[in-house]
Design a protein around this motif. Sequence first.
Motif, mmCIF file in Angstrom:
data_model
loop_
_atom_site.group_PDB
_atom_site.id
_atom_site.type_symbol
_atom_site.label_atom_id
_atom_site.label_comp_id
_atom_site.label_asym_id
_atom_site.label_seq_id
_atom_site.Cartn_x
_atom_site.Cartn_y
_atom_site.Cartn_z
ATOM 1 N N ALA A 101 42.749 40.167 31.870
ATOM 2 C CA ALA A 101 42.759 40.765 33.213
ATOM 3 C C ALA A 101 44.178 40.621 33.756
ATOM 4 C CB ALA A 101 41.754 40.079 34.125
ATOM 5 N N LYS B 31 45.646 41.443 36.439
ATOM 6 C CA LYS B 31 45.924 41.087 37.832
ATOM 7 C C LYS B 31 46.203 39.602 37.983
ATOM 8 C CE LYS B 31 41.553 39.600 39.543
ATOM 9 N NZ LYS B 31 40.183 39.999 39.782
ATOM 10 N N CYS B 32 45.740 38.779 37.018
ATOM 11 C CA CYS B 32 45.971 37.340 37.056
ATOM 12 C C CYS B 32 47.343 36.981 36.514
ATOM 13 C CB CYS B 32 44.889 36.643 36.234
ATOM 14 S SG CYS B 32 45.147 34.887 35.982
ATOM 15 N N PHE C 211 39.377 49.414 36.084
ATOM 16 C CA PHE C 211 38.334 49.452 37.113
ATOM 17 C C PHE C 211 39.023 49.466 38.472
ATOM 18 C CE2 PHE C 211 36.423 46.978 40.538
ATOM 19 C CZ PHE C 211 35.278 47.726 40.782
ATOM 20 N N ARG D 247 30.219 49.759 37.405
ATOM 21 C CA ARG D 247 30.099 48.346 37.799
ATOM 22 C C ARG D 247 28.819 48.162 38.595
ATOM 23 N NH1 ARG D 247 34.576 44.349 40.592
ATOM 24 N NH2 ARG D 247 33.111 42.707 41.219
ATOM 25 N N HIS E 296 29.106 47.199 33.759
ATOM 26 C CA HIS E 296 30.105 46.156 33.973
ATOM 27 C C HIS E 296 29.657 45.327 35.162
ATOM 28 C CE1 HIS E 296 33.700 44.563 35.965
ATOM 29 N NE2 HIS E 296 34.425 44.780 34.884
ATOM 30 N N HIS F 213 31.071 41.748 37.426
ATOM 31 C CA HIS F 213 32.054 40.668 37.589
ATOM 32 C C HIS F 213 31.628 39.886 38.815
ATOM 33 C CE1 HIS F 213 35.769 38.431 38.015
ATOM 34 N NE2 HIS F 213 35.831 38.853 39.270
ATOM 35 N N GLY G 182 32.815 40.915 32.768
ATOM 36 C CA GLY G 182 33.845 40.644 33.762
ATOM 37 C C GLY G 182 34.661 39.407 33.442
ATOM 38 N N GLY G 183 35.225 38.810 34.504
ATOM 39 C CA GLY G 183 36.051 37.613 34.331
ATOM 40 C C GLY G 183 35.426 36.431 35.037
ATOM 41 N N GLY G 184 36.255 35.418 35.282
ATOM 42 C CA GLY G 184 35.774 34.227 35.975
ATOM 43 C C GLY G 184 35.188 33.182 35.054
ATOM 44 N N GLU H 153 36.488 39.891 30.204
ATOM 45 C CA GLU H 153 37.856 40.177 30.647
ATOM 46 C C GLU H 153 38.382 39.071 31.543
ATOM 47 O OE1 GLU H 153 37.272 44.128 32.415
ATOM 48 O OE2 GLU H 153 36.532 43.193 34.248
ATOM 49 N N PRO H 154 38.586 37.884 30.973
ATOM 50 C CA PRO H 154 39.086 36.778 31.776
ATOM 51 C C PRO H 154 40.578 36.943 32.087
ATOM 52 C CG PRO H 154 38.984 36.118 29.483
ATOM 53 C CD PRO H 154 38.411 37.515 29.555
ATOM 54 N N GLY H 155 40.996 36.410 33.220
ATOM 55 C CA GLY H 155 42.423 36.293 33.514
ATOM 56 C C GLY H 155 42.832 34.836 33.342
ATOM 57 N N GLU H 156 42.246 34.008 34.178
ATOM 58 C CA GLU H 156 42.623 32.594 34.200
ATOM 59 C C GLU H 156 42.504 31.929 32.831
ATOM 60 O OE1 GLU H 156 41.204 30.045 37.203
ATOM 61 O OE2 GLU H 156 41.618 31.447 38.851
ATOM 62 N N TYR I 195 47.498 33.625 38.718
ATOM 63 C CA TYR I 195 47.587 34.149 40.090
ATOM 64 C C TYR I 195 48.793 33.596 40.857
ATOM 65 C CZ TYR I 195 42.988 35.992 39.138
ATOM 66 O OH TYR I 195 41.947 36.690 38.586
#
Length: 370
Positions: free
Chosen positions: A33, A35-36, A76, A120, A165, A167, A201-203, A234-237, A331
Amino acid sequence: MTPYFLIDADKIERNLTILHGIMERTGCSILLAQKCFSCYALYPLIGKYLSGATASGLFEARLCSEEMPGKENHVFSPAFRDDDIDELIQLCDHIVFNSPRQLHLYGRRAKSAGLQVGLRINPECSTQEGHAIYDPCAPGSRLGTTIEGLSVMPEEDFGLLDGLHFHTLCEQNSDDLETTLNAVEERFGKYLSRMKWINFGGGHHITRTDYDIPRLERLITHMQHRYGLHVYLEPGEAVVLNAGTLHTTVLEIQPVGTDGIRNVIVDTSAACHMPDVIEMPYLPPLVEAEGEHAYRLGGPTCLSGDVIGVYHIGRELHEGDELVFGDMAIYSMVKTNTFNGMPLPDIYISRCGQVEKWKSFGYDDFKKRV
Ligand SMILES: *Cc1c(COP(=O)(O)O)cnc(C)c1O
């Protein structure tokens, strides 16, 4: 010169190895992801291990196509713009819409250009407390289509869908994913076998030491077998967890204040360089032995609330000392700003013990933005 971010490519690679293991054992696909973390110097490394990346809109989608060429490029957005959609359709291979209306507007165009089309959903199952701004299942949420919304969708639009999807998680373990998947199956179960894929999703805090990976793998396998779905995460962190630091210098140590704690002004700002500290809020870890010396660290901006936090450390601080904040790849660089004319921190990357400067910022970057 401080302040600067130092990104640790070796730690990112360690996280990537864990994520890649899940892909290999289960057959799922994992995306970054962006954005992270959009530090694209690391995209070649990330692309070696993951299936691709996901974007929040045109700019991130373009970044993925330029810097991770040949990898999957998903996008998305809560609402796509009419003037972006054609370029997005060219750049991406998967597009996820937020509402039946958006699917109706753009789904056919995306589909006939060969994209996979998703929607979503909002499983209306909150598993997090205390952080309403990070809970897409909170009452009144604008994110995702509820089962009511989906069940009145015209059949011809439904027929455009390849996947669903969701999240809903933020820094959570796989027990909360299990709770969420139960809600997804209960509400959306009858639609799932008509789909090709599902995106979780992520998280998912997969690379945290206490994360239960075997349970995640059981959940992935369950969705694959029961509904014949391909699973995306789709993780970022989790990709860049604990893989960066933010370095700062002590500018001034004030006398003991009215509450008995000494204020320390450092050359990095919570408001400008780590806004999540104020937004979330959280206390960023200091790479420093704990002890009896209490200091309140704050930034050099005009904002009274530009406080990073109160720390108890094992040494007495002096002007000119360097302090290091941990877990600053997530982030952080994607959220910096130049409020008060604060400089943006430079970015360094370390790899196999070698440190190189990747980007530096100056007055021109400030001037361009105001
Ligand atoms: C934020 C977000 C992610 C990544 O979340 P992390 O908490 O960084 O893992 C993935 N997908 C969507 C739709 C998001 O909004």
